[in-house]
Write a protein that holds these residues in place. Sequence first.
Motif, mmCIF file in Angstrom:
data_model
loop_
_atom_site.group_PDB
_atom_site.id
_atom_site.type_symbol
_atom_site.label_atom_id
_atom_site.label_comp_id
_atom_site.label_asym_id
_atom_site.label_seq_id
_atom_site.Cartn_x
_atom_site.Cartn_y
_atom_site.Cartn_z
ATOM 1 N N LYS A 305 0.842 -1.200 0.000
ATOM 2 C CA LYS A 305 0.000 0.000 0.000
ATOM 3 C C LYS A 305 0.877 1.250 0.000
ATOM 4 O O LYS A 305 1.832 1.342 0.775
ATOM 5 C CB LYS A 305 -0.903 0.017 1.239
ATOM 6 C CG LYS A 305 -2.341 -0.362 0.950
ATOM 7 C CD LYS A 305 -3.271 0.053 2.059
ATOM 8 C CE LYS A 305 -4.717 -0.081 1.601
ATOM 9 N NZ LYS A 305 -5.672 0.392 2.618
ATOM 10 N N LEU A 306 0.522 2.191 -0.861
ATOM 11 C CA LEU A 306 1.319 3.418 -0.956
ATOM 12 C C LEU A 306 1.292 4.180 0.366
ATOM 13 O O LEU A 306 2.297 4.780 0.771
ATOM 14 C CB LEU A 306 0.789 4.299 -2.091
ATOM 15 C CG LEU A 306 1.588 5.573 -2.392
ATOM 16 C CD1 LEU A 306 3.034 5.248 -2.715
ATOM 17 C CD2 LEU A 306 0.945 6.351 -3.533
ATOM 18 N N SER A 307 0.155 4.133 1.061
ATOM 19 C CA SER A 307 0.061 4.817 2.359
ATOM 20 C C SER A 307 1.019 4.204 3.375
ATOM 21 O O SER A 307 1.573 4.912 4.225
ATOM 22 C CB SER A 307 -1.377 4.756 2.880
ATOM 23 O OG SER A 307 -1.799 3.414 3.036
ATOM 24 N N GLN A 308 1.237 2.879 3.305
ATOM 25 C CA GLN A 308 2.176 2.220 4.212
ATOM 26 C C GLN A 308 3.608 2.647 3.900
ATOM 27 O O GLN A 308 4.411 2.888 4.811
ATOM 28 C CB GLN A 308 2.028 0.699 4.094
ATOM 29 C CG GLN A 308 3.045 -0.109 4.868
ATOM 30 C CD GLN A 308 2.862 -0.024 6.380
ATOM 31 O OE1 GLN A 308 1.995 0.694 6.863
ATOM 32 N NE2 GLN A 308 3.682 -0.736 7.132
ATOM 33 N N VAL A 309 3.926 2.750 2.616
ATOM 34 C CA VAL A 309 5.254 3.227 2.222
ATOM 35 C C VAL A 309 5.470 4.641 2.749
ATOM 36 O O VAL A 309 6.543 4.979 3.265
ATOM 37 C CB VAL A 309 5.408 3.193 0.685
ATOM 38 C CG1 VAL A 309 6.761 3.773 0.265
ATOM 39 C CG2 VAL A 309 5.281 1.764 0.169
ATOM 40 N N SER A 310 4.432 5.476 2.622
ATOM 41 C CA SER A 310 4.524 6.864 3.097
ATOM 42 C C SER A 310 4.764 6.927 4.598
ATOM 43 O O SER A 310 5.599 7.701 5.088
ATOM 44 C CB SER A 310 3.238 7.610 2.730
ATOM 45 O OG SER A 310 3.285 8.936 3.204
ATOM 46 N N THR A 311 4.049 6.078 5.353
ATOM 47 C CA THR A 311 4.204 6.050 6.811
ATOM 48 C C THR A 311 5.611 5.621 7.207
ATOM 49 O O THR A 311 6.243 6.221 8.088
ATOM 50 C CB THR A 311 3.166 5.098 7.432
ATOM 51 O OG1 THR A 311 1.854 5.557 7.107
ATOM 52 C CG2 THR A 311 3.323 5.028 8.946
ATOM 53 N N LEU A 312 6.101 4.562 6.566
ATOM 54 C CA LEU A 312 7.438 4.056 6.891
ATOM 55 C C LEU A 312 8.518 5.059 6.507
ATOM 56 O O LEU A 312 9.504 5.226 7.235
ATOM 57 C CB LEU A 312 7.674 2.729 6.165
ATOM 58 C CG LEU A 312 6.813 1.545 6.644
ATOM 59 C CD1 LEU A 312 6.998 0.346 5.734
ATOM 60 C CD2 LEU A 312 7.156 1.180 8.084
ATOM 61 N N PHE A 313 8.337 5.747 5.386
ATOM 62 C CA PHE A 313 9.319 6.749 4.969
ATOM 63 C C PHE A 313 9.394 7.880 5.996
ATOM 64 O O PHE A 313 10.489 8.315 6.387
ATOM 65 C CB PHE A 313 8.946 7.305 3.592
ATOM 66 C CG PHE A 313 9.950 8.278 3.044
ATOM 67 C CD1 PHE A 313 11.038 7.838 2.309
ATOM 68 C CD2 PHE A 313 9.825 9.650 3.284
ATOM 69 C CE1 PHE A 313 11.980 8.728 1.817
ATOM 70 C CE2 PHE A 313 10.755 10.549 2.799
ATOM 71 C CZ PHE A 313 11.838 10.089 2.062
ATOM 72 N N CYS A 314 8.235 8.335 6.440
ATOM 73 C CA CYS A 314 8.188 9.420 7.440
ATOM 74 C C CYS A 314 8.849 8.980 8.736
ATOM 75 O O CYS A 314 9.566 9.753 9.371
ATOM 76 C CB CYS A 314 6.739 9.834 7.673
ATOM 77 S SG CYS A 314 6.547 11.235 8.783
ATOM 78 N N HIS A 315 8.616 7.716 9.129
ATOM 79 C CA HIS A 315 9.186 7.205 10.381
ATOM 80 C C HIS A 315 10.711 7.100 10.286
ATOM 81 O O HIS A 315 11.427 7.469 11.220
ATOM 82 C CB HIS A 315 8.584 5.837 10.692
ATOM 83 C CG HIS A 315 9.188 5.171 11.886
ATOM 84 N ND1 HIS A 315 8.927 5.576 13.174
ATOM 85 C CD2 HIS A 315 10.060 4.124 11.980
ATOM 86 C CE1 HIS A 315 9.603 4.816 14.015
ATOM 87 N NE2 HIS A 315 10.297 3.932 13.325
#
Length: 574
Positions: A305-315
């Motif tokens: 999921k693109l949203s999961q990639v976004s969350t992990l990148f931010c973290h």
Amino acid sequence: MSDPSSAPLATDTAIIDQICDRVYQIVLDIQQQHPELLKEKYRTIPWRTPHNQSVLITKLKPRLTQADDWDAKLINLRRFLEILLLPSYFTQPSFGELTQTLQSLSPQKSPSPLLEWVSSESSDTVPSPASVTNDSPGIAILLLDAENLKLDIETEKFLAKLCTCPIQIKVAFANWRSLGKKDAEFHSRGYELIHVPPGKDSADVKMATVGSSIFIHYPNAREILVCSSDGVMTHLYNTLQTHGFTVYLVRKQGNIITVLNSDTNQTQTHPLSPPAEIPVLEEFINQIKTIIRLEQTKTGNPWVKLSQVSTLFCHHYQTTMSHVVSCHCPGKTVPDFFRDYPNEFVLHHLPERSGLYITLFKMHSAAPVATLPANTLIESPALHRSFNTVIQSKVELEQELARIVKRLMADLGKVSVPLSHVGTEFRHQYKQSITQVLKDLNLNVKFMDFLQDCPLFNLKKSGKIYTVTIGNSSDKDSHTEPQPTQAPITSVKLLEKILKDMIERMIQKAGTDDIAVNDLKKEFKSQYRKTADTCVKRFKSKSSLIKFLRNRPTVFSVIFINREYRVAIAKELN
């Protein structure tokens, strides 16, 4: 030293009853003498009736009873009056009389700060920002709920830059016994410390009480910073605003401090940690690839999921993908960015599912189409040419649909997929609908019926959604014998004969005169991999197996007994 405002009230019930009666009488007097002070929707209510008197007191009493201390009761009373009355009431003599009554009932030896405020507010001596001469040097006051908002020195400097007046008074509210050595730290930074007892919202209530009257003691105050992440502080923010102050509502949202200015209604932000360094474009792409690979390994699914990639990148990198994209490609969104790199990434959106999925693009020597799911956003002309292959026979159509179903099952990690997904993927690949292909092949059958007649597929209805799975023997339990492929049922007469033969065999095997229709349905589905109702509907859309059997009384005998339908072969008349 104990706080007198938190002392228990010896005659609490009697005092609350007196306050409720007094408030009711005030509302009654205002309606008769100054109805313009009541809010419009309360002006025509017949407050004199016993029913409405009871309603008012019933609404007010719990607000006073549930408050923990005297100051909290006064705040709740004030908020109750603000529901009924316009702000101009609070400058009237009658409000001053009410405050005197409250003071006489107060268990505190010294006047409450709230009573000092409301008493002074109704007199001509109340200072306000407008009444202080321009020659008076203005100051800013900072009020901090230290239990739910931590302000470091750098954040204080940021807040100081927003104010037009210097911050000279800083007051922090908390149960300091529960915060270790924080009291010493705040004291060394020039804060006045106010201790509150343990309990939910204790700091909020005390801060609202003191905050709403603090300017009485500082007539040259021009700006007040209300620092708390608790939503109840909005009331204090609004109250101070009505008195002409510039109020800054300071809150924490994630790793950001937000400041709302009451004068401009604009919000400014301040990061609690230094801003992350923006990676160069090549490094950014490699960072995204690393995250995708890690998730693929973790889940065993190539799609993330693109949203999961976004969350992990931010973290991992303490900044957002959208921020990095906006720095390198102003005006572009994150999905737009990935579409600009079709040789690196593939985006995918499943119908009836929210959010985009992403994977890494890999060009293999074998046909790459077989690895791509529905609605994949691809920019490669070579792949589009592969999509437009012409299907020339029924067998080719069955095989291509089987490949699509298997691919979607693998992508979703499911044993079956919604029928609509299959249709969407087919249209995406071949630029035409399955229905159109069926017409071109002169099959003259609906898509669903085509799948039901094909032994490669199993259809199942779940609620309003049909799902499809591959129906070959390798997908079934290893202990289940594979069923022989049955010839398609092409006419009503053939269906009638199949059902008659099946019923006769089942009756003979059971040694009874009839069988349950439900058992007949199970046997039919076991042999034909589709329901008897589905076959009946193929010839008459609004029919069913029961109706089919009943409409042929010379062939079948149907009865309803013990809450179930049973069927037998009709006996011929002699």
